[in-house]
Write a protein that holds these residues in place. Structure first.
Motif, PDB file in Angstrom:
ATOM      1  N   ARG A 119      -8.615   7.859 -34.064  1.00  0.00           N
ATOM      2  CA  ARG A 119      -7.434   7.978 -34.915  1.00  0.00           C
ATOM      3  C   ARG A 119      -6.467   6.832 -34.689  1.00  0.00           C
ATOM      4  NH1 ARG A 119      -2.358   9.389 -34.072  1.00  0.00           N
ATOM      5  NH2 ARG A 119      -1.131  10.061 -35.886  1.00  0.00           N
ATOM      6  N   ALA A 120      -6.248   6.452 -33.429  1.00  0.00           N
ATOM      7  CA  ALA A 120      -5.226   5.447 -33.115  1.00  0.00           C
ATOM      8  C   ALA A 120      -5.588   4.739 -31.824  1.00  0.00           C
ATOM      9  CB  ALA A 120      -3.854   6.097 -32.991  1.00  0.00           C
ATOM     10  N   ALA A 121      -5.076   3.518 -31.678  1.00  0.00           N
ATOM     11  CA  ALA A 121      -5.314   2.716 -30.482  1.00  0.00           C
ATOM     12  C   ALA A 121      -3.981   2.251 -29.912  1.00  0.00           C
ATOM     13  CB  ALA A 121      -6.188   1.508 -30.816  1.00  0.00           C
ATOM     14  N   PRO A 122      -3.938   1.928 -28.620  1.00  0.00           N
ATOM     15  CA  PRO A 122      -2.693   1.430 -28.023  1.00  0.00           C
ATOM     16  C   PRO A 122      -2.160   0.219 -28.765  1.00  0.00           C
ATOM     17  CG  PRO A 122      -4.286   1.963 -26.314  1.00  0.00           C
ATOM     18  CD  PRO A 122      -5.017   2.068 -27.628  1.00  0.00           C
TER      19      PRO A 122
ATOM     20  N   GLN B  65     -11.686  21.249 -38.620  1.00  0.00           N
ATOM     21  CA  GLN B  65     -10.823  20.145 -38.207  1.00  0.00           C
ATOM     22  C   GLN B  65     -11.523  19.253 -37.195  1.00  0.00           C
ATOM     23  OE1 GLN B  65      -8.010  18.566 -38.701  1.00  0.00           O
ATOM     24  NE2 GLN B  65      -7.393  19.747 -40.492  1.00  0.00           N
ATOM     25  N   VAL B  66     -10.856  18.122 -36.908  1.00  0.00           N
ATOM     26  CA  VAL B  66     -11.356  17.124 -35.968  1.00  0.00           C
ATOM     27  C   VAL B  66     -10.465  17.107 -34.730  1.00  0.00           C
ATOM     28  CG1 VAL B  66     -11.725  14.644 -35.589  1.00  0.00           C
ATOM     29  CG2 VAL B  66     -12.269  15.668 -37.809  1.00  0.00           C
ATOM     30  N   VAL B  67     -11.063  17.039 -33.554  1.00  0.00           N
ATOM     31  CA  VAL B  67     -10.321  16.747 -32.329  1.00  0.00           C
ATOM     32  C   VAL B  67     -10.501  15.260 -32.039  1.00  0.00           C
ATOM     33  CG1 VAL B  67     -10.328  16.996 -29.816  1.00  0.00           C
ATOM     34  CG2 VAL B  67     -10.353  19.020 -31.266  1.00  0.00           C
ATOM     35  N   TRP B  68      -9.376  14.549 -31.934  1.00  0.00           N
ATOM     36  CA  TRP B  68      -9.419  13.106 -31.691  1.00  0.00           C
ATOM     37  C   TRP B  68      -9.416  12.812 -30.201  1.00  0.00           C
ATOM     38  CZ3 TRP B  68     -10.842  10.398 -35.616  1.00  0.00           C
ATOM     39  CH2 TRP B  68     -10.527  10.818 -36.901  1.00  0.00           C
ATOM     40  N   LEU B  69     -10.300  11.908 -29.793  1.00  0.00           N
ATOM     41  CA  LEU B  69     -10.366  11.438 -28.414  1.00  0.00           C
ATOM     42  C   LEU B  69      -9.749  10.051 -28.329  1.00  0.00           C
ATOM     43  CD1 LEU B  69     -14.023  12.549 -27.616  1.00  0.00           C
ATOM     44  CD2 LEU B  69     -11.894  13.851 -27.256  1.00  0.00           C
ATOM     45  N   ASP B  70      -9.439   9.620 -27.112  1.00  0.00           N
ATOM     46  CA  ASP B  70      -8.778   8.323 -26.936  1.00  0.00           C
ATOM     47  C   ASP B  70      -9.683   7.185 -27.372  1.00  0.00           C
ATOM     48  OD1 ASP B  70      -9.745   6.780 -24.088  1.00  0.00           O
ATOM     49  OD2 ASP B  70     -10.327   8.880 -24.323  1.00  0.00           O
ATOM     50  N   ALA B  71      -9.076   6.053 -27.715  1.00  0.00           N
ATOM     51  CA  ALA B  71      -9.818   4.926 -28.278  1.00  0.00           C
ATOM     52  C   ALA B  71     -10.619   4.156 -27.243  1.00  0.00           C
ATOM     53  CB  ALA B  71      -8.846   3.966 -28.973  1.00  0.00           C
ATOM     54  N   THR B  72     -10.205   4.209 -25.985  1.00  0.00           N
ATOM     55  CA  THR B  72     -10.820   3.365 -24.957  1.00  0.00           C
ATOM     56  C   THR B  72     -12.057   3.993 -24.344  1.00  0.00           C
ATOM     57  OG1 THR B  72      -8.639   2.461 -24.430  1.00  0.00           O
ATOM     58  CG2 THR B  72     -10.391   2.114 -22.818  1.00  0.00           C
ATOM     59  N   GLU B  73     -11.936   5.229 -23.859  1.00  0.00           N
ATOM     60  CA  GLU B  73     -13.032   5.885 -23.152  1.00  0.00           C
ATOM     61  C   GLU B  73     -13.735   6.965 -23.963  1.00  0.00           C
ATOM     62  OE1 GLU B  73     -12.266   6.707 -18.847  1.00  0.00           O
ATOM     63  OE2 GLU B  73     -10.190   6.265 -19.393  1.00  0.00           O
ATOM     64  N   ARG B  74     -13.144   7.370 -25.083  1.00  0.00           N
ATOM     65  CA  ARG B  74     -13.647   8.514 -25.861  1.00  0.00           C
ATOM     66  C   ARG B  74     -13.796   9.728 -24.942  1.00  0.00           C
ATOM     67  NH1 ARG B  74     -13.670   4.425 -29.044  1.00  0.00           N
ATOM     68  NH2 ARG B  74     -14.973   4.368 -30.913  1.00  0.00           N
ATOM     69  N   ARG B  75     -12.783   9.943 -24.133  1.00  0.00           N
ATOM     70  CA  ARG B  75     -12.851  10.979 -23.100  1.00  0.00           C
ATOM     71  C   ARG B  75     -11.689  11.950 -23.181  1.00  0.00           C
ATOM     72  NH1 ARG B  75     -11.951   9.601 -16.681  1.00  0.00           N
ATOM     73  NH2 ARG B  75     -12.087  11.757 -15.896  1.00  0.00           N
ATOM     74  N   TRP B  76     -10.500  11.421 -23.419  1.00  0.00           N
ATOM     75  CA  TRP B  76      -9.279  12.227 -23.319  1.00  0.00           C
ATOM     76  C   TRP B  76      -8.889  12.813 -24.665  1.00  0.00           C
ATOM     77  CZ3 TRP B  76      -8.308  13.141 -18.447  1.00  0.00           C
ATOM     78  CH2 TRP B  76      -8.683  12.190 -17.491  1.00  0.00           C
TER      79      TRP B  76
ATOM     80  N   GLY C   4       1.951   6.670 -26.855  1.00  0.00           N
ATOM     81  CA  GLY C   4       2.069   5.647 -27.878  1.00  0.00           C
ATOM     82  C   GLY C   4       1.005   5.750 -28.941  1.00  0.00           C
ATOM     83  N   THR C   5      -0.051   6.532 -28.683  1.00  0.00           N
ATOM     84  CA  THR C   5      -1.102   6.740 -29.679  1.00  0.00           C
ATOM     85  C   THR C   5      -0.991   8.105 -30.336  1.00  0.00           C
ATOM     86  OG1 THR C   5      -2.626   7.534 -27.973  1.00  0.00           O
ATOM     87  CG2 THR C   5      -2.707   5.184 -28.519  1.00  0.00           C
TER      88      THR C   5
END
Length: 376
Positions: free
Chosen positions: A202-205, A234-245, A273-274
């Motif tokens: 969804r978003a990146a730093p 619905q979708v659960v978004w994970l972080d852009a870097t690790e796809r973990r959080w 920030g994301t």
């Protein structure tokens, strides 16, 4: 009949109502029929707010007009480069029938932050709130009395230059429209199933994930299609870097209820920030303190969510937002399978918080936070 005006505080912008002598778009009976079971964003009211901004005149040409299509040049900047921001908030009926806006000033401040991020002019918060009040006052007949419904307000600002130069526009348009709505998932919706895929983010730093920017939403459609293919709403978004959080659910903030030391602790991902700093999210964090429910803002990974559900540490998960209010999550589906995230019905903590939030929104209880703005 001469137009009437309502004066906005602070900057003295005046909203001239040029529609009072015109025929109404719908009779009261037609309004009731048209909003009996409104799909989100379809039961639009009869009027809208309109204003323009230029370097020479600032905010001007401010008026309340009948809801109608816009005439745009094909080279309008917003159509090509996405210089556009918006907000979403609601008006409710108090028990005495008076309409109230919920946390309008907070939405106005976020609207300013979004505009600043896209190099757009600021609209004073007082003017923002007064514009919303003017529209609600004009279309008050559309504000529902039923507890399951509300009037959703959509302020929008977009770049209005007719130019394909790759630079911030010099002129802008501000609009507010409104529509009758139930909860985003319907008035009787139970827990939703969510898809936690890793193909899209969804978003990146350093990006625009923390503002209400139109360009944040269309790129999510493919992931939403994936969710539907896996029987998820619905979708659960994970972080852009690790796809973990875990970060958000759809366009909503997410909360977990964890058992720690024999008590429930409300946990939500921190604003890095994301994530969008949701006004409903902030409301829940505030209300939870009054309910004696401790809160923590800390990261939760997808694997932690799965493991702590299995061990009984995480007992509930829910998402929150202006449109959805509080929506419980019942199941999480991943590329490796899935797991049940709840007992198949809304959890007790989610229910308590939703009841507390709705009570404040509708004026059933006192408002010690100054969140409600009466429209008279």
């Amino acid at each position: 009949m001469a137009p009437t005006t309502s004066t906005m505080p602070a900057t003295g912008i005046r909203w001239a109502d040029h529609s009072l002598a015109l025929a109404q778009r719908a009779t009261p009976a037609e309004r009731r029929a048209g909003t009996a079971a409104p799909a989100f964003g379809t039961a639009l009211t009869e009027h809208m707010i309109s204003a323009r901004w230029s370097p020479e005149h600032g905010w001007h040409a401010t008026e309340i007009v009948p809801y109608r299509p816009l005439r745009l040049d094909p080279a309008t900047v917003a159509l090509h480069y996405g210089q556009s921001v918006f907000e979403g908030l609601k008006a409710f009926r108090r028990p005495d029938g008076v309409p109230v806006l919920f946390r309008a000033a907070d939405h106005g401040r976020r609207f300013q932050r979004s505009a600043a991020r896209l190099a757009m002019p600021a609209l004073a918060v007082d003017d923002f709130v007064a514009a919303l009040s003017a529209l609600v006052r004009t279309d008050e007949a559309w504000v529902p009395y039923e507890e399951a419904r509300s009037l959703y307000l959509r302020p929008l600002m977009f770049a209005a230059d007719a130019s394909l130069a790759l630079r911030p526009a010099a002129t802008y348009r501000f609009l507010v429209v409104a529509f009758v709505t139930e909860s985003f998932f319907g008035s009787t919706a139970g827990p939703v199933s969510v898809w936690a895929g890793r193909d899209y983010i969804r978003a990146a730093p350093g990006g625009t994930g923390d503002i209400k920017y139109g360009g944040n939403y269309a790129p999510t459609y493919l992931a939403q299609q994936q969710a539907a293919e896996h029987d998820c709403q619905q979708v659960v978004w994970l972080d852009a870097t690790e796809r973990r959080w875990v970060e958000e659910m759809g366009g909503m903030n997410i909360f977990f209820v964890r058992r720690e030391g024999g008590r429930d602790v409300l946990t939500t991902p921190p604003l890095t920030g994301t994530l969008l700093p949701g006004v409903t999210r902030e409301s829940i964090l505030t209300l939870s303190a009054g309910l004696g429910l401790p809160c923590a803002e800390r990261p939760v990974s997808l694997s932690q969510w799965r493991d702590e559900v299995a061990s009984g540490v995480i007992t509930e998960a829910f998402a929150c937002g202006t449109a959805a209010v509080l929506t419980p999550i019942g199941r999480v589906v991943t590329e490796d399978g899935g797991f049940d995230a709840g007992a198949g019905e809304p959890g007790k903590v989610c229910g308590r918080l939703r009841d507390a939030l709705v009570a404040v929104q509708r004026g059933v209880v006192p408002d010690p936070y100054g969140w409600r703005t009466a429209v008279r």
